[in-house]
Scaffold this active site. Structure first.
Site, mmCIF file in Angstrom:
data_model
loop_
_atom_site.group_PDB
_atom_site.id
_atom_site.type_symbol
_atom_site.label_atom_id
_atom_site.label_comp_id
_atom_site.label_asym_id
_atom_site.label_seq_id
_atom_site.Cartn_x
_atom_site.Cartn_y
_atom_site.Cartn_z
ATOM 1 N N PHE A 1 39.367 44.753 58.228
ATOM 2 C CA PHE A 1 40.443 44.078 57.513
ATOM 3 C C PHE A 1 40.483 42.597 57.864
ATOM 4 O O PHE A 1 40.487 42.227 59.023
ATOM 5 C CB PHE A 1 41.788 44.734 57.808
ATOM 6 C CG PHE A 1 42.761 44.513 56.691
ATOM 7 C CD1 PHE A 1 42.688 45.271 55.539
ATOM 8 C CD2 PHE A 1 43.721 43.521 56.780
ATOM 9 C CE1 PHE A 1 43.557 45.043 54.478
ATOM 10 C CE2 PHE A 1 44.601 43.282 55.732
ATOM 11 C CZ PHE A 1 44.520 44.054 54.584
ATOM 12 N N ARG B 1 48.080 34.096 54.330
ATOM 13 C CA ARG B 1 47.375 33.678 53.106
ATOM 14 C C ARG B 1 46.983 32.199 53.161
ATOM 15 O O ARG B 1 46.059 31.768 52.487
ATOM 16 C CB ARG B 1 48.271 33.874 51.869
ATOM 17 C CG ARG B 1 48.511 35.322 51.489
ATOM 18 C CD ARG B 1 49.167 35.374 50.107
ATOM 19 N NE ARG B 1 49.781 36.649 49.821
ATOM 20 C CZ ARG B 1 49.147 37.701 49.304
ATOM 21 N NH1 ARG B 1 47.856 37.632 49.042
ATOM 22 N NH2 ARG B 1 49.779 38.823 49.065
ATOM 23 N N LYS C 1 48.299 37.538 44.292
ATOM 24 C CA LYS C 1 48.443 36.193 44.816
ATOM 25 C C LYS C 1 47.169 35.702 45.484
ATOM 26 O O LYS C 1 46.984 34.512 45.710
ATOM 27 C CB LYS C 1 49.555 36.174 45.882
ATOM 28 C CG LYS C 1 50.883 36.656 45.391
ATOM 29 C CD LYS C 1 51.847 36.781 46.596
ATOM 30 C CE LYS C 1 53.109 37.471 46.209
ATOM 31 N NZ LYS C 1 53.937 37.797 47.402
ATOM 32 N N GLY C 2 46.289 36.630 45.806
ATOM 33 C CA GLY C 2 45.165 36.308 46.683
ATOM 34 C C GLY C 2 44.147 35.320 46.141
ATOM 35 O O GLY C 2 43.413 34.702 46.902
ATOM 36 N N ASP D 1 46.054 38.442 52.690
ATOM 37 C CA ASP D 1 47.178 38.652 53.598
ATOM 38 C C ASP D 1 47.082 39.973 54.337
ATOM 39 O O ASP D 1 46.334 40.872 53.965
ATOM 40 C CB ASP D 1 48.482 38.680 52.791
ATOM 41 C CG ASP D 1 48.616 39.972 51.969
ATOM 42 O OD1 ASP D 1 47.699 40.259 51.170
ATOM 43 O OD2 ASP D 1 49.610 40.698 52.151
ATOM 44 N N GLU E 1 38.628 37.107 41.705
ATOM 45 C CA GLU E 1 39.254 37.939 42.758
ATOM 46 C C GLU E 1 38.975 37.368 44.145
ATOM 47 O O GLU E 1 37.946 36.734 44.371
ATOM 48 C CB GLU E 1 38.667 39.355 42.705
ATOM 49 C CG GLU E 1 39.598 40.401 42.147
ATOM 50 C CD GLU E 1 40.760 40.771 43.062
ATOM 51 O OE1 GLU E 1 41.272 39.914 43.796
ATOM 52 O OE2 GLU E 1 41.153 41.941 43.028
ATOM 53 N N ASP F 1 37.423 45.757 47.221
ATOM 54 C CA ASP F 1 37.439 46.774 48.255
ATOM 55 C C ASP F 1 37.018 48.100 47.595
ATOM 56 O O ASP F 1 35.840 48.347 47.381
ATOM 57 C CB ASP F 1 38.876 46.781 48.794
ATOM 58 C CG ASP F 1 39.085 47.620 50.014
ATOM 59 O OD1 ASP F 1 38.275 47.541 50.928
ATOM 60 O OD2 ASP F 1 40.087 48.351 50.058
HETATM 61 P P1 IMP Z 1 40.715 47.325 45.530
HETATM 62 O O1 IMP Z 1 41.441 47.786 44.308
HETATM 63 O O2 IMP Z 1 40.723 48.395 46.593
HETATM 64 O O3 IMP Z 1 39.351 46.796 45.269
HETATM 65 O O4 IMP Z 1 41.656 46.242 46.168
HETATM 66 C C1 IMP Z 1 41.446 44.907 46.072
HETATM 67 C C2 IMP Z 1 42.642 44.178 46.631
HETATM 68 O O5 IMP Z 1 43.032 44.703 47.901
HETATM 69 C C3 IMP Z 1 42.313 42.739 46.909
HETATM 70 O O6 IMP Z 1 42.576 41.928 45.793
HETATM 71 C C4 IMP Z 1 43.215 42.412 48.078
HETATM 72 O O7 IMP Z 1 44.475 42.002 47.614
HETATM 73 C C5 IMP Z 1 43.364 43.710 48.822
HETATM 74 N N1 IMP Z 1 42.472 43.816 50.003
HETATM 75 C C6 IMP Z 1 41.372 44.583 50.146
HETATM 76 N N2 IMP Z 1 40.787 44.425 51.335
HETATM 77 C C7 IMP Z 1 41.510 43.489 51.986
HETATM 78 C C8 IMP Z 1 41.387 42.853 53.281
HETATM 79 O O8 IMP Z 1 40.472 43.094 54.105
HETATM 80 N N3 IMP Z 1 42.347 41.938 53.580
HETATM 81 C C9 IMP Z 1 43.357 41.611 52.734
HETATM 82 N N4 IMP Z 1 43.501 42.171 51.515
HETATM 83 C C10 IMP Z 1 42.593 43.099 51.142
HETATM 84 MG MG MG Z 2 44.112 40.611 45.446
#
Ligand code: IMP
Ligand code: MG
Length: 191
Positions: free
Chosen positions: A157, A170, A48-49, A164, A104, A108
């Site tokens: 975070f 959000r 959803k982000g 979220d 995206e 992270d």
């Molecule tokens: P990855 O697979 O670890 O790169 O995760 C990416 C997803 O994790 C993003 O699309 C977000 O939905 C979530 N995410 C990562 N860091 C944060 C943060 O600091 N705040 C909120 N959501 C996060």
């Molecule tokens: Mg996301």
């Protein structure tokens, strides 16, 4: 403007985010103009982000685009990344031989994007590029290549502008750091 009690500080204002989306859209449009013969690029938002960023980005794109969305689960109601993403909603259109740009909110560990990129290539995409508004380079666990980045941030975070914590915040037009300790102690029932 009064901030919610669990919000610690604003990192990027609405105006800063708007300007950044505009700048990215300009660079991305220029790139595809040169290589894609005016054929539509598939903008693929990860729900959803992606919603606020996708909306801002596409309004400023000056090349033909189509839009698609995927839902890929990677987080539960916590801030720890799960390593095996699952597809809850897949792309509808045939992406064979098309240029796809994944949109995206934040990268992270990179595990979600790595997974999505492989999935799209398996479905025959000609090329898959990635754009993210936010990037946490220190947290990376895969060497996924990110083609366009709005802002790099340190390892904390954040919420707002689509992001979220436990599905909250959000809708904030800015990006902010939250105090996780205060979040956990906050009386959500009697808000
Ligand atoms: P990855 O697979 O670890 O790169 O995760 C990416 C997803 O994790 C993003 O699309 C977000 O939905 C979530 N995410 C990562 N860091 C944060 C943060 O600091 N705040 C909120 N959501 C996060
Ligand atoms: Mg996301």
């Amino acid at each position: 403007m009064s901030l919610h009690p669990v919000i610690e500080k604003i990192l990027f204002t609405e105006k800063q985010l708007d300007n950044k989306a505009k700048e990215l859209a300009k660079n991305i449009s220029e790139y595809y103009k040169k290589i894609n013969n005016n054929k539509p690029v598939v903008l693929l938002g990860l729900l959803k982000g992606c919603v606020p960023f996708m909306a801002n980005l596409m309004r400023h794109m000056t090349i033909p685009v189509t839009t698609e969305y995927m839902v890929v689960s990677s987080y539960g109601n916590n801030s720890v990344s799960s390593k095996t993403p699952q597809i809850l909603l897949d792309v509808n259109q045939d992406i064979f031989d098309k240029h796809v740009l994944v949109v995206e909110d934040i990268i992270d560990s990179g595990n979600t994007l790595d997974f999505v990129q492989n999935h799209l290539k398996n479905r025959g995409a000609k090329d898959v590029k990635l754009v993210t508004m936010l990037n946490k380079p220190d947290r990376r666990e895969t060497d996924v290549k990110v083609d366009w980045i709005g802002e790099n941030i340190a390892d904390y975070f954040i919420v707002g502008y689509g992001l979220d914590y436990a599905q909250r915040f959000r809708n904030l037009p800015y990006i902010a750091k939250i105090d996780l300790d205060k979040f956990n102690k906050y009386d959500w029932e009697n808000e």
